[in-house]
Scaffold this motif. Structure first.
Motif: not given
Length: 478
Positions: A313-315, A461-466, A471
């Motif tokens: 998630l790039n965090r 998915i809910e946290l924005g990951h592609k 999807n």
């Protein structure tokens, strides 16, 4: 006409509500009221009060009750073609001897009917196995030949003969050599030869000294092997630095060990910190006593998976993630994205996802020339013996292993985790016959794994990951 229940699985995640529609092979996000309505629908399909969302879902083909299909593997009709033309690998059991007595090894005595012996493969049998694999791989420009034991390096001269014979027999086909070793016998002569022929080396290494030595000990004296292995690896890194970079390590994770300690070793130990590492759990198939898993182990492993997700998630910088769980994301992506597509409904003939085509992907030949689906099954099992190098494949035995779902057909037809099932024939092997009871004993674990995959996928998915460009399992009705 009787009304039947929809073929779905409901689950909740972080106060969100979802269904997995088995016929559509899709996840649907719904609201709480729709979730309650569908739970009622599952219990009493005749008295459902349909909401607008349920009606729209039905109009879109969701909530089908279809279950009436025959359990037959989709490759069943092409089985002859596959086994005659698409064998892509053979693993040769060069010897059953080993200079170690690892506690979790399939030949340790802790597994049903498997023990080390002094048997070793003669060159004539090895040549027949190589020829067999080449002749059954017509559809491939390359073939993998693996060397397996016991400890294969106890028969290094035989390995050299096999490599040179295979190259001479290839006739334009690329031969890729793999070898799995405990690394205690590696020396300069062996590594120089492997480098010359580009042999892919997989070394078993379980962690720091006290972890590795817990299970991986020498035969006869039970002394740990860590110091010998590390000395050999350090010598390779100095004398063959380019080859050393290509070595892959396999970690067998003992669930009684400290996960963080093992993770720290592969992250920071100087000799191997930049190496490729893959991790696997102790195999439970054929094991007499199932290993206990400590709560501490699970907590620490799950924390590392959480960090892995943060990196996706790039965090979190990927350098802070554990090599020991990297495979989890690739398995999740493969299962939930790469290999999964929306469908209109389950086909009339279908099979759960576990079995590969026995003998095609990972053909294994023991010292006697007997053929098995892969090296993970017991060569003490008559059920798993699918032929001999002299007489060829036994097609009906292979067909029986391929269609393992027919053992538990009624259960499979009504199981929401049907498409997530990973059970192959090894999960039903009673050594003398295939057992529906043994197979069914694994079903709860399969469903738990399926639900974890669904939840982890939805979380990302809910946290924005592609997952690359989309999807493709996710729909939304809220």
């Amino acid at each position: 006409m009787a009304v039947t229940k929809p073929f779905i699985h409901l689950f909740t995640l972080h106060q969100n509500f979802y269904i997995y529609d088995v016929n559509k092979n899709a996840i649907v996000k719904i609201d709480e009221d729709t979730c309650k309505s569908l739970r009622t629908y599952q219990k009493d399909a005749e008295n459902i009060i349909e909401s607008d969302i349920v009606t729209r879902m039905k109009d879109s083909g969701f909530l089908s009750s279809k279950r009436a299909f025959e359990i037959v593997h989709p490759d069943n009709e092409l089985l002859h073609y596959y086994i005659n033309n698409k064998v892509c690998m053979i693993a040769l059991q060069i010897t059953q001897q080993c200079n170690l007595r690892c506690q979790y090894c399939a030949y340790s005595g802790n597994y049903l009917n498997r023990n080390h012996s002094n048997k070793k493969m003669d060159f004539e049998t090895a040549k027949k196995g190589i020829d067999f694999a080449i002749n059954h791989s017509r559809e491939f420009p390359h073939i993998f030949i693996g060397f397996y034991g016991g400890e294969p390096l106890m028969e290094f001269d035989m390995i050299k003969k096999c490599i040179e014979y295979a190259i001479n027999q290839a006739e334009g086909k690329e031969i890729i050599f793999n070898l799995t070793t405990n690394a205690t016998l590696l020396n300069e002569e062996i590594v120089a030869y492997f480098e010359k022929y580009n042999v892919n080396l997989l070394i078993s290494l379980d962690g720091p000294k006290h972890v590795h030595n817990k299970n991986r000990v020498f035969a006869g004296n039970d002394n740990g092997t860590f110091d010998v292995v590390m000395k050999n690896l350090e010598n390779i890194s100095k004398k063959f630095p380019e080859y050393f970079k290509k070595i892959l390590y396999n970690v067998v994770l003992d669930p009684q060990n400290d996960f963080s300690c093992t993770n720290e070793f592969f992250t920071n130990f100087e000799t191997i910190k930049d190496s490729f590492v893959t991790a696997s759990d102790i195999s439970s198939y054929y094991l007499k006593d199932k290993p206990e898993v400590s709560e501490d182990y699970l907590i620490k492993r799950n924390y590392e998976i959480f960090k892995l997700f943060l990196s996706k998630l790039n965090r979190l910088d990927e350098k802070y993630t554990s090599k020991l769980v990297m495979r989890y994301y690739s398995d999740l992506k493969k299962s939930m994205y790469d290999d999964r597509e929306h469908t209109n409904e389950i086909s009339d003939k279908n099979h759960h996802g576990g079995p590969c085509i026995p003998g095609v992907n990972r053909l294994f030949m023991n010292v006697n020339g007997d053929l098995y689906p892969c090296e993970r099954v017991s060569e003490s099992s008559e059920t798993m013996k699918i032929g001999n190098v002299d007489t060829g494949f036994e097609i009906e035995k292979i067909r029986s292993l391929l269609n393992i779902g027919s053992l538990t057909e009624d259960k499979c037809k009504n199981c929401w985790a049907f498409r997530f099932c990973y059970l192959c024939a090894a999960a039903a092997d009673g050594l003398n016959e295939l057992s529906a009871e043994i197979k069914a004993s694994n079903c709860e674990r399969v469903r738990a794994n399926g639900e974890n995959l669904l939840k982890d996928y939805c979380t990302l998915i809910e946290l924005g990951h592609k997952f690359e460009d989309g999807n493709n399992m996710f729909a939304q009705y809220v």
